[in-house]
Design a protein around this motif. Structure first.
Motif, PDB file in Angstrom:
ATOM      1  N   LEU A   5       0.827  -1.206   0.000  1.00 22.07           N
ATOM      2  CA  LEU A   5       0.000   0.000   0.000  1.00 22.07           C
ATOM      3  C   LEU A   5       0.863   1.259   0.000  1.00 22.07           C
ATOM      4  N   ILE A   6       1.964   1.226   0.741  1.00 24.58           N
ATOM      5  CA  ILE A   6       2.871   2.378   0.779  1.00 24.58           C
ATOM      6  C   ILE A   6       3.482   2.610  -0.604  1.00 24.58           C
ATOM      7  N   SER A   7       3.912   1.521  -1.239  1.00 18.45           N
ATOM      8  CA  SER A   7       4.482   1.633  -2.587  1.00 18.45           C
ATOM      9  C   SER A   7       3.450   2.191  -3.559  1.00 18.45           C
ATOM     10  N   TYR A   8       2.229   1.697  -3.443  1.00 16.83           N
ATOM     11  CA  TYR A   8       1.158   2.169  -4.316  1.00 16.83           C
ATOM     12  C   TYR A   8       0.874   3.648  -4.081  1.00 16.83           C
ATOM     13  N   ILE A  10       2.872   5.924  -3.027  1.00 13.03           N
ATOM     14  CA  ILE A  10       3.959   6.726  -3.602  1.00 13.03           C
ATOM     15  C   ILE A  10       3.781   6.866  -5.107  1.00 13.03           C
ATOM     16  N   VAL A  11       3.455   5.749  -5.761  1.00 10.55           N
ATOM     17  CA  VAL A  11       3.283   5.766  -7.220  1.00 10.55           C
ATOM     18  C   VAL A  11       2.156   6.704  -7.634  1.00 10.55           C
ATOM     19  N   LEU A  15       2.014  10.222  -9.826  1.00 15.57           N
ATOM     20  CA  LEU A  15       1.150  10.356 -10.998  1.00 15.57           C
ATOM     21  C   LEU A  15       0.188  11.531 -10.850  1.00 15.57           C
ATOM     22  N   ALA A  16      -0.330  11.734  -9.651  1.00 16.10           N
ATOM     23  CA  ALA A  16      -1.258  12.840  -9.416  1.00 16.10           C
ATOM     24  C   ALA A  16      -0.568  14.180  -9.571  1.00 16.10           C
ATOM     25  N   MET A  17       0.701  14.244  -9.184  1.00 20.07           N
ATOM     26  CA  MET A  17       1.416  15.515  -9.213  1.00 20.07           C
ATOM     27  C   MET A  17       1.973  15.868 -10.592  1.00 20.07           C
ATOM     28  N   VAL A  18       2.044  14.883 -11.490  1.00 18.07           N
ATOM     29  CA  VAL A  18       2.507  15.176 -12.846  1.00 18.07           C
ATOM     30  C   VAL A  18       1.481  16.074 -13.538  1.00 18.07           C
ATOM     31  N   ILE A 165      -7.854   5.253  -2.320  1.00 15.16           N
ATOM     32  CA  ILE A 165      -6.574   5.864  -1.952  1.00 15.16           C
ATOM     33  C   ILE A 165      -6.158   6.860  -3.030  1.00 15.16           C
ATOM     34  N   LEU A 166      -6.309   6.462  -4.295  1.00 19.27           N
ATOM     35  CA  LEU A 166      -6.005   7.358  -5.411  1.00 19.27           C
ATOM     36  C   LEU A 166      -6.848   8.624  -5.341  1.00 19.27           C
ATOM     37  N   VAL A 167      -8.142   8.460  -5.097  1.00 21.85           N
ATOM     38  CA  VAL A 167      -9.048   9.607  -5.008  1.00 21.85           C
ATOM     39  C   VAL A 167      -8.647  10.529  -3.857  1.00 21.85           C
ATOM     40  N   ALA A 168      -8.333   9.952  -2.707  1.00 18.41           N
ATOM     41  CA  ALA A 168      -7.961  10.757  -1.540  1.00 18.41           C
ATOM     42  C   ALA A 168      -6.688  11.556  -1.804  1.00 18.41           C
TER      43      ALA A 168
END
Length: 216
Positions: A5-8, A10-11, A15-18, A165-168
């Motif tokens: 989950l931590i690795s995910y 970070i990924v 991606l969100a910040m790009v 998690i992606l949405v948050a």
């Protein structure tokens, strides 16, 4: 499971910040209208994410991605929509209303309901027609799905957890973008400079659309 989950996280944070079309539309609406419009745009983007989450859970994302016709239809429609939004921004005679300059510190600047609805719609449509979001739900997220015995969760439950998690993370990042752009508006006292900055955002949105159209 925790390390995964931590690795995910970070990924997806990277991606969100790009910088992408979603970010530019949020920036454009925050600058041209106000913070609330930026947040409304974010709401539209998140509604798009929830749509793709449902599509992924029921298995339709794989079908869409596996069909060149459907995938290309989404890609080209998304590219043309971004170009349309960018052109509309470039052509607008006034992108930052003079009266909004008096309301930097509030969420209640005089913005019409029509503009807010348009902001939500722009965020939603841009996300729904973004093939990279489909690829994210089809390839990136499934890579972090573990076995049922290992995680104690079924496949659909893990997809939902990872998507949330992606949405948050996306919400936190884009809210920061909204606030940064709002601070930038306060720093840019020049009415002309703000309008040129808004037009520049429109140009970048057009370029994102062209990139999607010709390079996928």
């Amino acid at each position: 499971m925790l390390e995964q989950l931590i690795s995910y996280a970070i990924v997806v944070t990277v991606l969100a910040m790009v910088p992408g079309a979603d970010m530019m539309i949020i920036m454009k609406n925050t600058l041209a209208l106000n913070r609330f419009a930026g947040r409304i745009t974010l709401g539209g983007i998140m509604a798009g994410h929830l749509f793709w989450l449902v599509i992924s859970v029921v298995g339709l994302a794989v079908i869409i991605a596996g069909s060149p016709l459907l995938f290309n239809a989404i890609k080209y429609a998304g590219a043309l929509y971004l170009i349309y939004v960018g052109v509309q921004s470039m052509r607008a005679g006034v992108l930052v209303p003079r009266q909004s300059l008096e309301h930097f510190d509030t969420l209640s600047a005089p913005v019409s309901r029509k503009s807010l609805n348009q902001s939500f719609r722009q965020g939603l449509v841009a996300n729904l027609l973004n093939p990279k979001v489909l690829i994210l739900y089809m390839t990136i997220i499934p890579q972090f799905v573990g076995g049922d015995v290992e995680t104690g969760l079924g496949y659909s439950q893990q997809i939902i957890l990872l998507a949330l998690i992606l949405v948050a993370i996306s919400i936190i990042w884009f809210l920061m973008v909204v606030e940064l752009v709002n601070l930038l508006k306060r720093w840019m006292k020049s009415y002309v400079l703000q309008n040129w900055f808004s037009k520049g955002a429109g140009l970048i949105i057009i370029l994102f659309g062209l990139r999607t159209l010709f390079f996928g």
